[in-house]
Design a protein around this motif. Structure first.
Motif, PDB file in Angstrom:
ATOM      1  N   GLN A  48       3.813  30.453  56.169  1.00 55.04           N
ATOM      2  CA  GLN A  48       3.680  32.024  55.133  1.00 55.04           C
ATOM      3  C   GLN A  48       3.097  32.818  55.150  1.00 55.04           C
ATOM      4  N   ASP A  96       4.945  36.819  56.642  1.00 53.74           N
ATOM      5  CA  ASP A  96       4.013  37.490  56.148  1.00 53.74           C
ATOM      6  C   ASP A  96       4.185  38.118  57.720  1.00 53.74           C
ATOM      7  N   SER A 106       7.210  39.781  59.629  1.00 57.40           N
ATOM      8  CA  SER A 106       8.286  40.476  58.828  1.00 57.40           C
ATOM      9  C   SER A 106       7.366  41.692  58.465  1.00 57.40           C
ATOM     10  N   ARG A 107       5.705  41.827  57.584  1.00 53.27           N
ATOM     11  CA  ARG A 107       5.425  43.072  57.654  1.00 53.27           C
ATOM     12  C   ARG A 107       5.857  43.994  59.330  1.00 53.27           C
ATOM     13  N   GLY A 153       9.501  45.576  59.770  1.00 53.15           N
ATOM     14  CA  GLY A 153       9.713  46.682  58.608  1.00 53.15           C
ATOM     15  C   GLY A 153       8.671  47.765  59.192  1.00 53.15           C
ATOM     16  N   ASN A 196      10.506  51.151  60.441  1.00 56.37           N
ATOM     17  CA  ASN A 196      10.204  52.600  59.280  1.00 56.37           C
ATOM     18  C   ASN A 196       9.395  54.063  59.849  1.00 56.37           C
ATOM     19  N   GLN A 198       7.084  56.937  61.261  1.00 55.23           N
ATOM     20  CA  GLN A 198       7.479  58.275  61.801  1.00 55.23           C
ATOM     21  C   GLN A 198       6.714  58.725  62.887  1.00 55.23           C
ATOM     22  N   THR A 199       5.645  57.506  62.936  1.00 58.04           N
ATOM     23  CA  THR A 199       4.824  57.731  64.361  1.00 58.04           C
ATOM     24  C   THR A 199       4.537  57.144  64.357  1.00 58.04           C
ATOM     25  N   GLN A 244       3.714  65.458  59.037  1.00 60.78           N
ATOM     26  CA  GLN A 244       4.517  64.012  59.667  1.00 60.78           C
ATOM     27  C   GLN A 244       3.589  62.664  59.405  1.00 60.78           C
ATOM     28  N   HIS A 271       5.127  61.264  56.329  1.00 56.84           N
ATOM     29  CA  HIS A 271       6.094  61.026  56.461  1.00 56.84           C
ATOM     30  C   HIS A 271       5.813  59.168  56.277  1.00 56.84           C
ATOM     31  N   ASP A 272       5.375  59.343  57.398  1.00 55.56           N
ATOM     32  CA  ASP A 272       4.840  58.066  58.669  1.00 55.56           C
ATOM     33  C   ASP A 272       4.519  57.281  57.467  1.00 55.56           C
ATOM     34  N   SER A 315       6.711  55.942  54.249  1.00 57.09           N
ATOM     35  CA  SER A 315       7.788  55.246  55.074  1.00 57.09           C
ATOM     36  C   SER A 315       7.954  54.150  55.335  1.00 57.09           C
ATOM     37  N   ARG A 316       6.127  53.671  56.142  1.00 56.61           N
ATOM     38  CA  ARG A 316       5.991  52.484  56.345  1.00 56.61           C
ATOM     39  C   ARG A 316       5.595  51.730  55.195  1.00 56.61           C
ATOM     40  N   GLY A 353       8.218  50.607  54.343  1.00 57.06           N
ATOM     41  CA  GLY A 353       8.766  49.412  55.014  1.00 57.06           C
ATOM     42  C   GLY A 353       8.666  48.098  54.771  1.00 57.06           C
ATOM     43  N   ILE A 354       6.717  48.591  54.598  1.00 64.88           N
ATOM     44  CA  ILE A 354       6.309  46.513  54.307  1.00 64.88           C
ATOM     45  C   ILE A 354       6.459  45.644  52.582  1.00 64.88           C
ATOM     46  N   ARG A 367       9.915  46.424  52.044  1.00 61.08           N
ATOM     47  CA  ARG A 367      10.910  45.636  51.669  1.00 61.08           C
ATOM     48  C   ARG A 367      10.627  44.131  52.679  1.00 61.08           C
ATOM     49  N   ASN A 368       9.894  44.245  53.134  1.00 65.04           N
ATOM     50  CA  ASN A 368       9.544  43.039  53.974  1.00 65.04           C
ATOM     51  C   ASN A 368       8.522  42.268  54.399  1.00 65.04           C
ATOM     52  N   ALA A 369       8.361  42.144  53.279  1.00 59.50           N
ATOM     53  CA  ALA A 369       6.289  41.743  53.145  1.00 59.50           C
ATOM     54  C   ALA A 369       7.331  40.551  52.454  1.00 59.50           C
ATOM     55  N   GLN A 370       6.647  39.156  52.895  1.00 61.61           N
ATOM     56  CA  GLN A 370       6.820  37.669  52.300  1.00 61.61           C
ATOM     57  C   GLN A 370       6.052  37.247  51.755  1.00 61.61           C
ATOM     58  N   THR A 371       4.565  38.240  51.281  1.00 57.22           N
ATOM     59  CA  THR A 371       3.635  37.274  50.110  1.00 57.22           C
ATOM     60  C   THR A 371       2.270  39.240  50.210  1.00 57.22           C
ATOM     61  N   ILE A 372       2.862  39.816  49.120  1.00 58.00           N
ATOM     62  CA  ILE A 372       2.198  41.035  48.789  1.00 58.00           C
ATOM     63  C   ILE A 372       0.995  41.234  47.351  1.00 58.00           C
ATOM     64  N   GLU A 405      -2.118  45.821  46.434  1.00 59.77           N
ATOM     65  CA  GLU A 405      -1.276  46.651  47.419  1.00 59.77           C
ATOM     66  C   GLU A 405       0.023  46.750  47.438  1.00 59.77           C
ATOM     67  N   GLY A 407      19.640  46.563  51.110  1.00 64.30           N
ATOM     68  CA  GLY A 407      20.346  47.441  51.001  1.00 64.30           C
ATOM     69  C   GLY A 407      20.004  48.921  50.953  1.00 64.30           C
TER      70      GLY A 407
END
Lengths: 351, 351
Positions: free
Chosen positions: A262, A266, A269-270, A273, A277, A279-280, B262, B265-266, B269-270, B273-274, B276-281, B285, B349
């Motif tokens: 797990q 995680d 995947s992070r 991600g 995503n 930007q810098t 910048q 935005h970073d 965006s991160r 991204g997290i 949409r991708n984390a497997q456990t959270i 957080e 999506g």
């Protein structure tokens, strides 16, 4: 040679097709050779260096080699193009940064690189994807023999090939494999590997050779000794040792996936991600995250990406590659933005 | 009332449609009321509490109120369902955790909640999206008047409405707004706001009322005093103060986007991204990242998501909501996995 085009494609060694390529990124052999009738590069003045360069340049392009070769005069390149060839593993950092007439002969698929006037008059390098030392040796021996028909190498019956640095005297060979060892790094088992390798005269380096830090969990393992053993013995030595490291990394990966699936899922995947995503992003963080993603692909935790894409990204996100892509000089902060944009673009459409 | 269905939809106050809803998530007014002929809840034995609950339960459901109401006997709910109503802001934590006969009357859109036998016999709450204190006041006054036609409140000519806790005596009103202040938090300007609010007798709390920590940069601001001022004065006080905080947050957001676009935005965006991708959270957080994403949407840095989705996710990723969705008890580690899965599903999506 069109270096702009080069910066956008990849060499064969990044294709991830060779044996054990989940762990062994590439195998490499290089031979250090010098011409008998000239002093070593460090002892040659500008005129002599030009003469050597001219001679080897002409000779190499005329050789009946099995591969089509392009010649690049390294001293006439912009600094950015020299850096590009370093990132590409086609020339050494030393070759990029030194002075005087020098060049490199590169094959189409980037498996062969012949450096002229690096530390030695000639450095022959053959690079292949995966654990392919036999293939490298077959190819480099053939090239070495063909070259030797046209030039006279500095050779001593007692010592073997004579080289600028005493550590290369004898066979002049360096045999190395580039390993991706993220599981050994995360469990800190890697230090045991280092200790064991040192005892048997093998050296560990980072992605960009001597003195370079291991980034992205990549380690180059190579022979330290070149004298007193035959080339075959040195290659056999590495061929015997590397499978143990491969197995060690695999066992630790299996344990990780069994005990900490797990957490590992995680983490990878992070990483994926963030790469899609940010930007810098710095080069160091990129290497670190790409390493996670590479492990994730190999463990089946990420299924919409392939190893060659990741292998390529390690190289294409380096400073010179990014600047070639943008066709201009970029400051560090600008590179971080360009790197993030490039990663988002290359990894987009995969969610 | 079907609490399973409730757990899957959202109340009106999360819709993000009200005035200034980029910063003011919701506005809330509650009135504390007690029946003249009964002792306060803390002084009532089980039999009396049942009698009060019975009386109010029957009375409330018969009232000619403008909204359809459902009644839930809170003491007969499973602990998970009680927690669900807390997360939903429909009952207080105290009401969920106390003992004896008690209930809550909830309107269809979840704007109205009437708690029976909380600290007081009756707590009337009206909640609306955005900065809508006038709407809350109009609605709660009407409800309060209609109820008062059927029951006799404990009321003193000198003190006003009598309540269990002296801090509520007088008007029995608490007026509050829930603000999202990420820019003031990141620049640490928020402490100045707290200092200024304390001086004018306003209280700052987190997302889940008294004693709760501010998570996800959400702050509830409400009046401390209920005595000596009219309801309208207390509401006007908040109506005068809150726009200053809104403007302060907006100015700091503008400065951030001007000076650190910048970086901002970073960061957003991160965060996206997290999520949409984390497997456990963890919940913490999640709140933190959702807060970043909410700011990103409001600043136009994220354009494929809408505020109501994020507002909903703040609530739907809470422990009881996740467990209702899975229809079973989940330990903390399992909730973290379920939360990550839910977030990936709800945000998928969108790349």
């Amino acid at each position: 040679m069109d270096l702009d085009a080069l910066s956008r494609r990849s060499g064969e060694w990044l294709r991830g097709t060779g044996p054990e390529s989940d762990i062994v990124v590439s195998s490499r052999i290089r031979l250090a050779r010098n011409l008998a009738k000239y002093p070593f590069v460090a002892r040659a003045d500008d005129a002599l260096k030009s003469e050597i360069e001219e001679l080897l340049h002409t000779t190499l392009l005329k050789l009946p080699l099995p591969k089509r070769l392009d010649y690049v005069k390294v001293d006439q390149l912009e600094s950015l193009d020299r850096q590009l060839l370093v990132e590409r593993q086609l020339i050494s950092r030393e070759h990029a940064e030194s002075e005087g007439a020098r060049g490199v002969c590169i094959s189409d698929e980037e498996n062969v690189s012949l450096m002229v006037n690096e530390e030695d008059h000639l450095r022959i390098q053959v690079l292949h994807s995966g654990f392919s030392l036999d293939e490298c040796w077959r190819e480099i021996s053939e090239i070495d023999d063909i070259i030797e028909e046209s030039v006279t190498y500095a050779f001593s019956e007692r010592l073997g090939y004579l080289t600028a640095c005493p550590t290369n005297v004898g066979t002049g060979i360096r045999v190395s494999v580039m390993l991706h060892l993220p599981a050994l790094v995360v469990t800190k088992e890697i230090h045991k590997v280092f200790g064991a390798l040192q005892k048997i005269n093998l050296t560990v380096r980072g992605l960009y050779g001597e003195g370079s830090q291991a980034m992205g969990d990549f380690y180059q393992i190579s022979n330290q000794v070149t004298l007193g053993k035959s080339e075959e013995q040195l290659i056999d030595n590495l061929k015997a040792v590397v499978p143990n490291i491969i197995n060690y990394e695999r066992r630790v990966r299996e344990a990780l996936i069994k005990d900490r699936r797990q957490e590992l899922h995680d983490q990878v995947s992070r990483a994926y991600g963030i790469l899609r995503n940010a930007q810098t992003i710095s080069s160091e963080e990129t290497m670190h995250l790409l390493s996670s993603v590479r492990l994730g692909i190999n463990l089946g935790l990420i299924d919409d990406l392939e190893i060659p894409t990741i292998n390529e990204l390690f190289i294409h996100t380096q400073p010179a590659h990014l600047q070639k892509l943008q066709k201009r000089h970029l400051e560090s902060a600008e590179r971080n933005v360009a790197r993030a944009r490039f990663l988002r673009h290359r990894l987009s459409g995969r969610s």
